[in-house]
Design a protein around this motif. Structure first.
Motif, short mmCIF file in Angstrom:
data_model
loop_
_atom_site.label_atom_id
_atom_site.label_comp_id
_atom_site.label_asym_id
_atom_site.label_seq_id
_atom_site.Cartn_x
_atom_site.Cartn_y
_atom_site.Cartn_z
N ILE A 1 0.81 -1.21 0.00
CA ILE A 1 0.00 0.00 0.00
C ILE A 1 0.85 1.27 0.00
O ILE A 1 0.45 2.30 -0.54
N LYS A 2 2.05 1.21 0.55
CA LYS A 2 2.90 2.41 0.58
C LYS A 2 3.31 2.83 -0.83
O LYS A 2 3.59 4.00 -1.08
N ASP A 3 3.34 1.87 -1.77
CA ASP A 3 3.67 2.20 -3.16
C ASP A 3 2.51 2.83 -3.90
O ASP A 3 2.67 3.32 -5.02
N LEU A 4 1.31 2.79 -3.30
CA LEU A 4 0.13 3.40 -3.92
C LEU A 4 -0.13 4.81 -3.41
O LEU A 4 -0.90 5.55 -4.03
N CYS A 5 0.50 5.17 -2.30
CA CYS A 5 0.21 6.46 -1.66
C CYS A 5 0.46 7.62 -2.62
O CYS A 5 1.49 7.67 -3.30
N GLY A 6 -0.51 8.54 -2.67
CA GLY A 6 -0.38 9.74 -3.48
C GLY A 6 -0.53 9.51 -4.96
O GLY A 6 -0.20 10.40 -5.76
N LYS A 7 -1.06 8.37 -5.37
CA LYS A 7 -1.15 8.06 -6.79
C LYS A 7 -2.61 7.94 -7.26
O LYS A 7 -3.52 7.67 -6.47
N ASP A 8 -2.82 8.17 -8.55
CA ASP A 8 -4.09 7.90 -9.23
C ASP A 8 -3.93 6.60 -10.01
O ASP A 8 -3.05 6.49 -10.87
N ILE A 9 -4.78 5.63 -9.70
CA ILE A 9 -4.68 4.32 -10.36
C ILE A 9 -5.85 4.18 -11.33
O ILE A 9 -7.01 4.27 -10.92
N ILE A 10 -5.56 3.99 -12.59
CA ILE A 10 -6.57 3.90 -13.63
C ILE A 10 -6.98 2.45 -13.84
O ILE A 10 -6.13 1.58 -14.07
#
Length: 462
Positions: free
Chosen positions: A95-104
């Protein structure tokens, strides 16, 4: 003598300072900086204040430009990085690799994330999942356990906050999920961690244009092939229209939300004054709170219903909420009003409720559901010919060892149309016992009362 010398020096210094002041005043006058009298020693100070003000204004302009640059720089730094869900490697994403990102997420995409790196630490993480194309976004957690709700949670904005063992099971056609995860040292107690999956699913569909009341009625992620007495626990979020009716202190029924203000239920449930009935929406487990609770402003029972007569026709009632229900995709939605052709002999309908698990037995805390087969009016009348009078205003169901039961009264019998939305075709009314051999469950046929419903709700739209 020394004192006299000190006095002379002091006076000379003062005279020199006064002359400098007068000279400065004259200079400002010649330059037309300001007009003043030379015998006012305070005037040059005013002139200096003006120059200082002009310099401050210039510096303010510079500071403002610098501030703009800093803000722009900050915005650039905080711009979310867009990532395609199909670009993730196989397995769980940290989950730390997803922080602050927009996932399409597009059709066929999915990804799984876990909180391995943040578990047991006081951290928070925010990211957004966006859909592209004609799909719905689904979020389900196969492993989920967090600590106290005010410190640890998984929050999906505008849908809900999930904590402890209340795992999210969400499907929505919103454009995006905004997800916030927060952990503390308490989460270290969960050795397995939390594992959730986001995936593209079939679009949620609403009622067709010719359905009355809510045009977005009957929306649910539930498929029509799933399997109360002989039933199984329902999934949270599958029956978003179902209402738990708490009737005073000792009894309860069920109902279905058909508009943000009106509930459809059974006439025989209306045994007390309206003010003694409470409607709870978005409820799954009776030991926990629902999403929304409201008193009943009034209820309307069909004028031809005969109280106390078990097989009375017209066993139908409308209840008006004191407060409008907050409709959303996940916890609270409306149910479509069915037509006669929506459920024919041999079709399978689903009834969900908190009714007894056997005739006169215990009641479950969690919502149950059961699949039942529709039988013909003739077969129903034949089975009850020595006990009850069944008519074409009723719709009967019979599946061995399965049935609705006490406490399920007023619950809708629903079926999924070919277009994918759910409609109510019946209202649980009566039967002999629960799942007794050769005795069907009898429901009020809703299509017979469509005009009555519209006339009494006085609504053409949701």
């Amino acid at each position: 003598m020394k004192l006299l010398l000190y006095y002379v020096v002091l006076m000379a210094i003062r005279a020199s300072a006064r002359q400098q002041t007068i000279n400065g005043a004259a200079e400002y006058k010649n330059n037309e900086v300001h007009s003043f009298s030379t015998n006012e020693t305070v005037v040059p100070t005013l002139g200096m204040r003006r120059i200082s003000l002009e310099r401050n204004l210039q510096n303010f302009g510079k500071r403002r430009e610098v501030r703009k640059l800093k803000i722009l720089s900050s915005v650039r730094k905080t711009e979310k990085k867009k990532i395609e869900a199909n670009s993730f490697s196989e397995g769980k994403q940290d989950i730390k690799d997803l922080c602050g990102k927009d996932i399409i997420v597009r059709e066929g995409d999915s990804f799984t994330f876990s909180d391995t790196s943040l578990r047991g630490r006081r951290k928070s993480c925010r990211f957004t999942v966006k859909r592209e194309g004609a799909i719905s976004l689904s979020l389900k957690c196969s492993k989920f356990e967090l600590g106290s709700c005010n410190k640890e949670y998984l929050q999906v904005r505008s849908i809900g906050t999930f904590c402890k063992k209340d795992a999210p099971t969400i499907t929505t056609d919103k454009q995006k999920y905004r997800i916030k995860y927060r952990s503390t040292k308490e989460s270290a107690k969960n050795k397995t961690g939390n594992v959730c999956t986001v995936f593209a699913s079939k679009p949620l569909v609403g009622g067709s244009g010719d359905r009355p009341l809510c045009h977005n009625c009957g929306r649910s992620p539930k498929e029509g092939d799933s399997r109360i007495v002989g039933g199984k626990p329902a999934q949270p979020g599958h029956f978003v229209w179902l209402v738990y009716l708490k009737i005073w202190l000792y009894s309860y029924c069920a109902g279905s939300l058909i508009t943000e203000k009106w509930i459809l239920s059974a006439g025989h449930c209306m045994i007390v004054e309206a003010r003694k009935i409470t409607a709870i929406l978005g409820l799954y487990d009776r030991t926990k709170e629902g999403v929304f609770e409201s008193g009943i402003d009034k209820y309307i029972v069909h004028k031809d219903y005969i109280p106390g007569k078990v097989d009375s026709e017209n066993d139908i009632a409308l209840l008006k909420l004191e407060k409008s229900a907050p409709l959303n995709d996940y916890r609270i939605g409306t149910l479509c009003i069915g037509d006669k052709e929506d459920a024919e002999t041999g079709d399978i309908v689903i009834i969900a409720g908190w009714g007894h698990l056997s005739s006169g037995g215990v009641s479950p805390n969690k919502l149950m559901e059961v699949n039942l087969k529709v039988i013909s009016d003739l077969e129903c009348a034949e089975k009850y010919k020595y006990q009850y009078n069944t008519t074409e205003k009723m719709i009967c169901t019979y599946t061995p060892e399965r049935d609705a039961c006490q406490g399920d009264s007023g619950a809708p019998a629903v079926i999924q149309t070919k277009e994918g939305y759910w409609v109510a075709v019946g209202i649980v009314s009566f039967g002999r016992g629960c799942a007794f051999i050769n005795y069907p469950g009898v429901n009020t046929r809703i299509s017979t009362y469509k005009n009555w419903i519209l006339d009494n709700t006085k609504q053409k739209e949701c």
